[in-house]
Design a protein around this motif. Structure first.
Motif, PDB file in Angstrom:
ATOM      1  N   ILE A 175       0.843  -1.198   0.000  1.00 57.72           N
ATOM      2  CA  ILE A 175       0.000   0.000   0.000  1.00 57.72           C
ATOM      3  C   ILE A 175       0.875   1.244   0.000  1.00 57.72           C
ATOM      4  O   ILE A 175       1.862   1.319   0.732  1.00 57.72           O
ATOM      5  CB  ILE A 175      -0.918   0.013   1.238  1.00 57.72           C
ATOM      6  N   LEU A 176       0.489   2.226  -0.809  1.00 63.63           N
ATOM      7  CA  LEU A 176       1.162   3.519  -0.831  1.00 63.63           C
ATOM      8  C   LEU A 176       0.199   4.588  -0.318  1.00 63.63           C
ATOM      9  O   LEU A 176      -0.914   4.732  -0.837  1.00 63.63           O
ATOM     10  CB  LEU A 176       1.613   3.870  -2.253  1.00 63.63           C
ATOM     11  N   VAL A 177       0.619   5.325   0.707  1.00 67.54           N
ATOM     12  CA  VAL A 177      -0.173   6.426   1.259  1.00 67.54           C
ATOM     13  C   VAL A 177       0.448   7.731   0.787  1.00 67.54           C
ATOM     14  O   VAL A 177       1.638   7.981   1.004  1.00 67.54           O
ATOM     15  CB  VAL A 177      -0.204   6.376   2.796  1.00 67.54           C
ATOM     16  N   VAL A 178      -0.369   8.575   0.130  1.00 70.35           N
ATOM     17  CA  VAL A 178       0.136   9.822  -0.450  1.00 70.35           C
ATOM     18  C   VAL A 178      -0.648  10.996   0.131  1.00 70.35           C
ATOM     19  O   VAL A 178      -1.847  11.135  -0.105  1.00 70.35           O
ATOM     20  CB  VAL A 178       0.002   9.824  -1.988  1.00 70.35           C
ATOM     21  N   ASP A 179       0.036  11.832   0.891  1.00 71.27           N
ATOM     22  CA  ASP A 179      -0.625  12.989   1.510  1.00 71.27           C
ATOM     23  C   ASP A 179       0.465  13.974   1.918  1.00 71.27           C
ATOM     24  O   ASP A 179       1.514  13.562   2.425  1.00 71.27           O
ATOM     25  CB  ASP A 179      -1.441  12.546   2.730  1.00 71.27           C
ATOM     26  N   ASP A 180       0.216  15.273   1.710  1.00 74.91           N
ATOM     27  CA  ASP A 180       1.209  16.266   2.113  1.00 74.91           C
ATOM     28  C   ASP A 180       1.151  16.553   3.614  1.00 74.91           C
ATOM     29  O   ASP A 180       1.964  17.322   4.132  1.00 74.91           O
ATOM     30  CB  ASP A 180       1.030  17.566   1.313  1.00 74.91           C
ATOM     31  N   ASP A 181       0.209  15.917   4.320  1.00 72.78           N
ATOM     32  CA  ASP A 181       0.112  16.036   5.770  1.00 72.78           C
ATOM     33  C   ASP A 181       0.871  14.853   6.395  1.00 72.78           C
ATOM     34  O   ASP A 181       0.398  13.713   6.353  1.00 72.78           O
ATOM     35  CB  ASP A 181      -1.356  15.998   6.201  1.00 72.78           C
ATOM     36  N   PRO A 182       2.055  15.094   6.972  1.00 73.99           N
ATOM     37  CA  PRO A 182       2.848  13.986   7.536  1.00 73.99           C
ATOM     38  C   PRO A 182       2.104  13.215   8.620  1.00 73.99           C
ATOM     39  O   PRO A 182       2.268  11.998   8.740  1.00 73.99           O
ATOM     40  CB  PRO A 182       4.080  14.692   8.115  1.00 73.99           C
ATOM     41  N   ASN A 183       1.265  13.902   9.391  1.00 69.95           N
ATOM     42  CA  ASN A 183       0.532  13.222  10.454  1.00 69.95           C
ATOM     43  C   ASN A 183      -0.462  12.208   9.884  1.00 69.95           C
ATOM     44  O   ASN A 183      -0.618  11.109  10.429  1.00 69.95           O
ATOM     45  CB  ASN A 183      -0.207  14.234  11.333  1.00 69.95           C
ATOM     46  N   MET A 184      -1.125  12.597   8.782  1.00 68.03           N
ATOM     47  CA  MET A 184      -2.059  11.674   8.149  1.00 68.03           C
ATOM     48  C   MET A 184      -1.318  10.450   7.617  1.00 68.03           C
ATOM     49  O   MET A 184      -1.760   9.302   7.773  1.00 68.03           O
ATOM     50  CB  MET A 184      -2.807  12.375   7.007  1.00 68.03           C
ATOM     51  N   CYS A 185      -0.170  10.675   6.995  1.00 65.48           N
ATOM     52  CA  CYS A 185       0.628   9.565   6.465  1.00 65.48           C
ATOM     53  C   CYS A 185       1.031   8.602   7.573  1.00 65.48           C
ATOM     54  O   CYS A 185       0.898   7.377   7.432  1.00 65.48           O
ATOM     55  CB  CYS A 185       1.868  10.085   5.754  1.00 65.48           C
ATOM     56  N   GLU A 186       1.512   9.140   8.673  1.00 69.85           N
ATOM     57  CA  GLU A 186       1.975   8.286   9.759  1.00 69.85           C
ATOM     58  C   GLU A 186       0.824   7.555  10.426  1.00 69.85           C
ATOM     59  O   GLU A 186       0.954   6.385  10.819  1.00 69.85           O
ATOM     60  CB  GLU A 186       2.751   9.118  10.788  1.00 69.85           C
ATOM     61  N   THR A 187      -0.319   8.228  10.550  1.00 72.69           N
ATOM     62  CA  THR A 187      -1.494   7.578  11.156  1.00 72.69           C
ATOM     63  C   THR A 187      -1.920   6.375  10.340  1.00 72.69           C
ATOM     64  O   THR A 187      -2.137   5.279  10.879  1.00 72.69           O
ATOM     65  CB  THR A 187      -2.665   8.577  11.267  1.00 72.69           C
ATOM     66  N   LEU A 188      -2.047   6.555   9.024  1.00 73.26           N
ATOM     67  CA  LEU A 188      -2.466   5.444   8.164  1.00 73.26           C
ATOM     68  C   LEU A 188      -1.406   4.360   8.102  1.00 73.26           C
ATOM     69  O   LEU A 188      -1.719   3.164   8.105  1.00 73.26           O
ATOM     70  CB  LEU A 188      -2.793   5.951   6.757  1.00 73.26           C
ATOM     71  N   LYS A 189      -0.148   4.764   8.040  1.00 73.47           N
ATOM     72  CA  LYS A 189       0.945   3.784   7.983  1.00 73.47           C
ATOM     73  C   LYS A 189       0.939   2.908   9.238  1.00 73.47           C
ATOM     74  O   LYS A 189       0.998   1.678   9.150  1.00 73.47           O
ATOM     75  CB  LYS A 189       2.286   4.499   7.844  1.00 73.47           C
ATOM     76  N   ASP A 190       0.864   3.532  10.403  1.00 75.11           N
ATOM     77  CA  ASP A 190       0.867   2.774  11.657  1.00 75.11           C
ATOM     78  C   ASP A 190      -0.350   1.848  11.731  1.00 75.11           C
ATOM     79  O   ASP A 190      -0.240   0.682  12.126  1.00 75.11           O
ATOM     80  CB  ASP A 190       0.861   3.722  12.858  1.00 75.11           C
ATOM     81  N   LEU A 191      -1.502   2.368  11.356  1.00 78.03           N
ATOM     82  CA  LEU A 191      -2.743   1.593  11.407  1.00 78.03           C
ATOM     83  C   LEU A 191      -2.647   0.343  10.534  1.00 78.03           C
ATOM     84  O   LEU A 191      -2.954  -0.773  10.972  1.00 78.03           O
ATOM     85  CB  LEU A 191      -3.914   2.465  10.945  1.00 78.03           C
ATOM     86  N   LEU A 192      -2.208   0.518   9.293  1.00 83.01           N
ATOM     87  CA  LEU A 192      -2.191  -0.589   8.341  1.00 83.01           C
ATOM     88  C   LEU A 192      -1.064  -1.570   8.635  1.00 83.01           C
ATOM     89  O   LEU A 192      -1.222  -2.782   8.434  1.00 83.01           O
ATOM     90  CB  LEU A 192      -2.090  -0.046   6.913  1.00 83.01           C
ATOM     91  N   GLU A 193       0.056  -1.082   9.135  1.00 76.12           N
ATOM     92  CA  GLU A 193       1.146  -1.993   9.498  1.00 76.12           C
ATOM     93  C   GLU A 193       0.758  -2.860  10.695  1.00 76.12           C
ATOM     94  O   GLU A 193       1.190  -4.021  10.795  1.00 76.12           O
ATOM     95  CB  GLU A 193       2.421  -1.219   9.779  1.00 76.12           C
ATOM     96  N   TYR A 204      -0.123  -5.233   6.900  1.00 83.94           N
ATOM     97  CA  TYR A 204       0.061  -4.760   5.533  1.00 83.94           C
ATOM     98  C   TYR A 204       1.404  -4.045   5.411  1.00 83.94           C
ATOM     99  O   TYR A 204       1.912  -3.483   6.379  1.00 83.94           O
ATOM    100  CB  TYR A 204      -1.072  -3.817   5.127  1.00 83.94           C
ATOM    101  N   LYS A 205       1.972  -4.089   4.207  1.00 84.02           N
ATOM    102  CA  LYS A 205       3.232  -3.398   3.930  1.00 84.02           C
ATOM    103  C   LYS A 205       2.902  -2.026   3.342  1.00 84.02           C
ATOM    104  O   LYS A 205       2.145  -1.936   2.372  1.00 84.02           O
ATOM    105  CB  LYS A 205       4.079  -4.229   2.965  1.00 84.02           C
ATOM    106  N   VAL A 206       3.476  -0.973   3.919  1.00 79.29           N
ATOM    107  CA  VAL A 206       3.046   0.388   3.592  1.00 79.29           C
ATOM    108  C   VAL A 206       4.235   1.279   3.259  1.00 79.29           C
ATOM    109  O   VAL A 206       5.224   1.322   3.986  1.00 79.29           O
ATOM    110  CB  VAL A 206       2.267   1.012   4.782  1.00 79.29           C
ATOM    111  N   GLY A 207       4.113   2.008   2.153  1.00 80.98           N
ATOM    112  CA  GLY A 207       5.044   3.052   1.794  1.00 80.98           C
ATOM    113  C   GLY A 207       4.357   4.403   1.897  1.00 80.98           C
ATOM    114  O   GLY A 207       3.130   4.492   1.877  1.00 80.98           O
ATOM    115  N   VAL A 208       5.140   5.466   2.004  1.00 81.56           N
ATOM    116  CA  VAL A 208       4.590   6.811   2.208  1.00 81.56           C
ATOM    117  C   VAL A 208       5.222   7.776   1.216  1.00 81.56           C
ATOM    118  O   VAL A 208       6.427   7.712   0.950  1.00 81.56           O
ATOM    119  CB  VAL A 208       4.851   7.286   3.655  1.00 81.56           C
TER     120      VAL A 208
END
Length: 257
Positions: A125-143, A147-151
């Protein structure tokens, strides 16, 4: 997943279990066998398996009830149901509960192995957002859900990521400072036509035309911020099941999320 998946075969037919175990072991998988649902549940408590091949019709407790308990004990285990009978009510219940697929006996072994390989590879999964907090929230949640997550924090960075890895799903913010999410999605789709896109926005009407065009280009759905994180996880699970089943990944935009 760097090594071959661990597989649990659950079937009251010893001949079927032995045949499957031999084939999968020769392919390099680690295989264990349970002769009924109760034994399967006990084994799941002791060890996490990547995949369970579950017969539907078994004595004592059927495969669907066993599947529900297995998913409670080990949510990351992908369950594939098997049956030699016309048990459509149980088949539909299993699919509704989240079974990855149903195979009818006699099994098409090549298809079974192909699906196991897909499950073993996991979802990237790739999470794309200019808000670093949103990226980290989704990354932590999915990991946390294995799931394997890139940002990526911009559209251009996302395109670069897509050139390096074949992502299965992209969560794409629509409004970003360099190129917008629609432009980034279309560029990524040219690189990887099989990718499934979930658009994200906190701006609603302001980006409605971009969202409409994204949906017209086969984006799966749109989530509106602030997002329901349980919905995010359920959505990823849903997309993965559809990919495993070979079903359609085209559906109308989901404006209410």
């Amino acid at each position: 997943m760097g090594e071959k998946a661990g597989i649990l075969i659950v079937d009251d037919d010893p001949g079927m279990s032995e045949t499957l175990a031999d084939i999968l072991s020769e392919t390099g998988y680690g295989v264990a066998v349970a002769g009924d649902g109760y034994r399967a549940m006990a084994m799941i408590k002791e060890k996490i398996y990547d995949v369970a091949l579950m017969d539907i019709k078994m004595p004592g407790i059927n495969g669907v009830e066993t599947f529900k308990e297995v998913k409670r004990l080990s949510p990351s285990t992908g369950v594939i149901m098997m049956t030699a009978y016309a048990l459509e009510d149980l088949v539909q219940e299993a699919l509704a509960e989240g079974a990855l697929s149903i195979f009818y006996k006699p099994l098409d072994i090549d298809r079974v192995v192909g699906l196991i390989e897909k499950v073993g590879q996991g979802v990237l999964i790739l999470v794309v957002d200019d808000d670093p907090n949103m990226c980290e929230t989704l990354k932590d949640l999915l990991e946390q859900k294995s799931y394997k997550v890139g940002v990526a924090h911009s559209g251009r960075e996302a395109i670069g990521c897509a050139q390096e890895k074949a992502y299965d799903i992209v969560f794409m913010d629509v409004k970003m400072p360099d190129i917008n999410g629609l432009e980034a999605y279309l560029a990524i789709k040219d690189i990887n036509p099989k990718i499934t896109a979930v658009m994200m926005t906190g701006y609603g009407q302001e980006v409605s035309e971009l969202l409409e065009e994204a949906m017209g280009n086969n984006a799966y759905t749109c989530l509106h911020k602030p997002m329901d994180l349980d919905r995010v996880v359920a959505l990823v699970d849903e997309i993965f099941r559809l990919r495993c089943r070979g079903g359609s990944l085209r559906k109308p935009g989901d404006g209410g999320d």
